[in-house]
Write an enzyme that holds these catalytic residues in place. Structure first.
Site, PDB file in Angstrom:
ATOM      1  CG  HIS A 103      -2.566  -0.653  -2.758  1.00  0.00           C
ATOM      2  ND1 HIS A 103      -3.349   0.052  -1.871  1.00  0.00           N
ATOM      3  CD2 HIS A 103      -3.199  -0.559  -3.948  1.00  0.00           C
ATOM      4  CE1 HIS A 103      -4.394   0.549  -2.494  1.00  0.00           C
ATOM      5  NE2 HIS A 103      -4.329   0.189  -3.767  1.00  0.00           N
ATOM      6  CG  ASP A 137      -2.486   1.165   1.252  1.00  0.00           C
ATOM      7  OD1 ASP A 137      -1.457   1.094   0.554  1.00  0.00           O
ATOM      8  OD2 ASP A 137      -3.616   0.849   0.834  1.00  0.00           O
ATOM      9  N   GLY A 141      -7.910   1.271 -10.198  1.00  0.00           N
ATOM     10  CA  GLY A 141      -7.180   2.365 -10.835  1.00  0.00           C
ATOM     11  C   GLY A 141      -7.408   3.695 -10.150  1.00  0.00           C
ATOM     12  CG  ASN A 142     -11.099   5.728  -9.083  1.00  0.00           C
ATOM     13  OD1 ASN A 142     -11.972   5.084  -9.649  1.00  0.00           O
ATOM     14  ND2 ASN A 142     -10.917   7.027  -9.307  1.00  0.00           N
ATOM     15  CB  SER A 143      -5.717   2.616  -5.551  1.00  0.00           C
ATOM     16  OG  SER A 143      -6.626   1.615  -5.187  1.00  0.00           O
ATOM     17  CG  LEU A 153      -2.752   0.282  25.862  1.00  0.00           C
ATOM     18  CD1 LEU A 153      -2.056   1.319  26.746  1.00  0.00           C
ATOM     19  CD2 LEU A 153      -4.263   0.482  25.906  1.00  0.00           C
ATOM     20  N   GLY A 154      -0.404  -2.205  23.803  1.00  0.00           N
ATOM     21  CA  GLY A 154       0.027  -3.542  24.177  1.00  0.00           C
ATOM     22  C   GLY A 154      -1.038  -4.351  24.883  1.00  0.00           C
ATOM     23  CB  VAL A 155      -4.317  -4.283  25.802  1.00  0.00           C
ATOM     24  CG1 VAL A 155      -3.600  -3.676  26.983  1.00  0.00           C
ATOM     25  CG2 VAL A 155      -5.046  -3.221  24.982  1.00  0.00           C
TER      26      VAL A 155
END
Length: 464
Positions: free
Chosen positions: A103, A137, A211-213, A268-270
């Site tokens: 981001h 991210d 700004g720390n991101s 997994l699809g659940v």
């Protein structure tokens, strides 16, 4: 601190010993700052957005004005809007590769990376995005300069313990090379932040601000244990609750980021929900451990392995499953194509299925979700059933919740529009079915509704 220093401090008077320990720790932080800061960078970005504006008769350019007068079409104007952003990052190899948050650099048309030498001299260099992974991210930026750079090493975040020191370095509010100190407050398997799911987060009370991101969270050895990513703050400033993506997550993603690809996430699809005492009783489970499967996605790995709605998943690859978040976090870390055992309980009997983990699709289709029921006119009292303050009515899709009184014990559990498919294991297809089911139920002992809400299958438990 070594054993000799500890013995020496114990031999001193209490106040002198405390002062010695404090000074030693102070020296540790100062040494860490000196060694780590040259590898921590400030990232400033520019984003450009173009949009068209159709001039009107009164405020267009003169040639447009006369063109309109003589019936000629006007020319739309193209405007460019530039916005700036600031974040942090750190060099992780001598070749000038920088890790930061996705981001921070998303949609950036210009990237400037500012490094600070040990003497405090700043140098700004252009940067280009090598790879991005919006799901994690995370992003890698290449500093455009042919030389060797100082860099930070990634620690084994699985060894991080709650209570250990944590040091954050970054550019909060554009104040570059700011260092803050705290502890590891918690290690969280998954968390949703502003609608984005994150997994394997380290929580810290080291001050983290805007700004720390993208900046590093370090241990006392100067190794990166996480990438500072988000804060919980009602005010927008640090409230002592910050989150960093664990360094082991970065290690798993680096191969793909450096190749300009997103790392494939296991799937997994659940859809699954926690198990409470009522779910445990209803599905004849031996304990409240594991998760209950509320939906199985058609054609997904779970369906191909034979998993069914109503099964309880209690173990994955031989280790207990604690919660839906735990299941998702662990599945996503398994490389697609890997065959793993899945421990389940079905109708009270324990079984083990073998499932081949799939690659999570970019967009997941609803899991066995029926279309929302069509409404029909129900003017007749015979088409309605009222029970415990909830009104049920016929619809073309089955039995629908028409309303729930605020004073009803079902208020907050059932909602208007819910399609009721079952009550305490009894299938519901008519008003007579639901009348029989609720007549046999006892809210004091609790009951479980099988419903579809906005196309999503749910098991809902309620108890007086």
């Amino acid at each position: 601190m070594n054993a000799a220093l500890l013995m020496f401090s114990l031999a001193l008077p209490a106040s002198a010993a405390q002062g010695s320990v404090a000074r030693t720790l102070q020296d540790e932080f100062a040494a860490l700052a000196k060694s780590a800061k040259p590898a921590v960078v400030n990232i400033s970005t520019v984003r450009e957005e173009q949009y068209l504006v159709q001039p009107n008769y009164y405020f267009g350019a003169p040639d447009d004005l006369f063109g309109q007068f003589y019936g000629q079409p006007t020319r739309p104007k193209v405007y460019t809007h530039r916005t700036g952003g600031v974040g942090s990052g750190f060099l992780f190899d001598p070749s000038g590769h920088v890790i930061t948050n996705d981001h921070v650099v998303r949609d950036a048309t210009e990237i400037k990376v500012t490094l600070t030498s040990p003497e405090g001299k700043e140098e700004s260099l252009p940067g280009t995005v090598v790879g991005r992974d919006p799901n994690l991210d995370l992003a890698v930026v290449q500093v455009q300069a042919k030389r060797r750079f100082p860099f930070l090493r990634l620690a084994d975040s699985d060894k991080v313990r709650v209570g250990e020191w944590a040091v954050a370095i970054g550019s909060p509010f554009s104040l570059e090379q700011t260092l803050t100190v705290g502890v590891v407050s918690a290690v969280r398997q998954s968390l949703s932040i502003e609608g984005r799911p994150y997994r394997n987060l380290i929580q810290t009370d080291a001050a983290i601000n805007q700004g720390n991101s993208g900046g590093p969270l370090l241990n006392l050895d100067g190794e990166v244990i996480g990438v500072n990513t988000a804060i919980f703050s009602p005010s927008g400033a640090s409230a002592g609750i910050g989150f960093a993506i664990a360094s082991n997550e970065i290690k798993l993603a680096l191969e793909y980021l450096l190749a300009g690809r997103q790392s494939p996430l296991g799937w997994l699809g659940v859809e699954a929900a926690p198990v409470d005492d009522l779910i445990m009783r209803r599905f004849n489970l031996p304990s409240a451990d594991g998760v209950i499967v509320s939906a199985v996605m058609p054609g997904g790995p779970a369906q191909e392995a034979g998993l069914r709605r109503g099964d309880a998943i209690v173990a994955l690859d031989g280790k207990p499953v604690q919660s839906p978040q735990d299941l998702v976090a662990r599945i996503t870390r398994i490389r697609p194509g890997t065959q793993v055992p899945l421990g389940i309980v079905r109708k009270g009997a324990a079984q083990t299925l073998s499932v081949r983990i799939g690659k999570r699709p970019d967009s997941q289709e609803p899991a066995q979700r029926p279309a929302p029921p069509e409404e029909e006119e129900t003017n007749s009292a015979a088409a309605l059933l009222t029970w415990e303050g909830a009104v049920f009515e016929r619809s073309k899709g089955g039995i629908r919740v028409s309303s729930v009184e605020p004073s009803s014990p079902l208020f907050g559990t059932l909602k208007k529009g819910d399609l009721v498919r079952g009550v305490d294991g009894h299938e519901v297809a008519s008003l007579e079915d639901i009348q029989s089911a609720v007549a046999a139920a006892d809210l004091r002992r609790g009951m479980v509704f099988d419903v579809v809400r906005r196309g999503k299958a749910l098991y809902l438990s309620v108890k007086l």
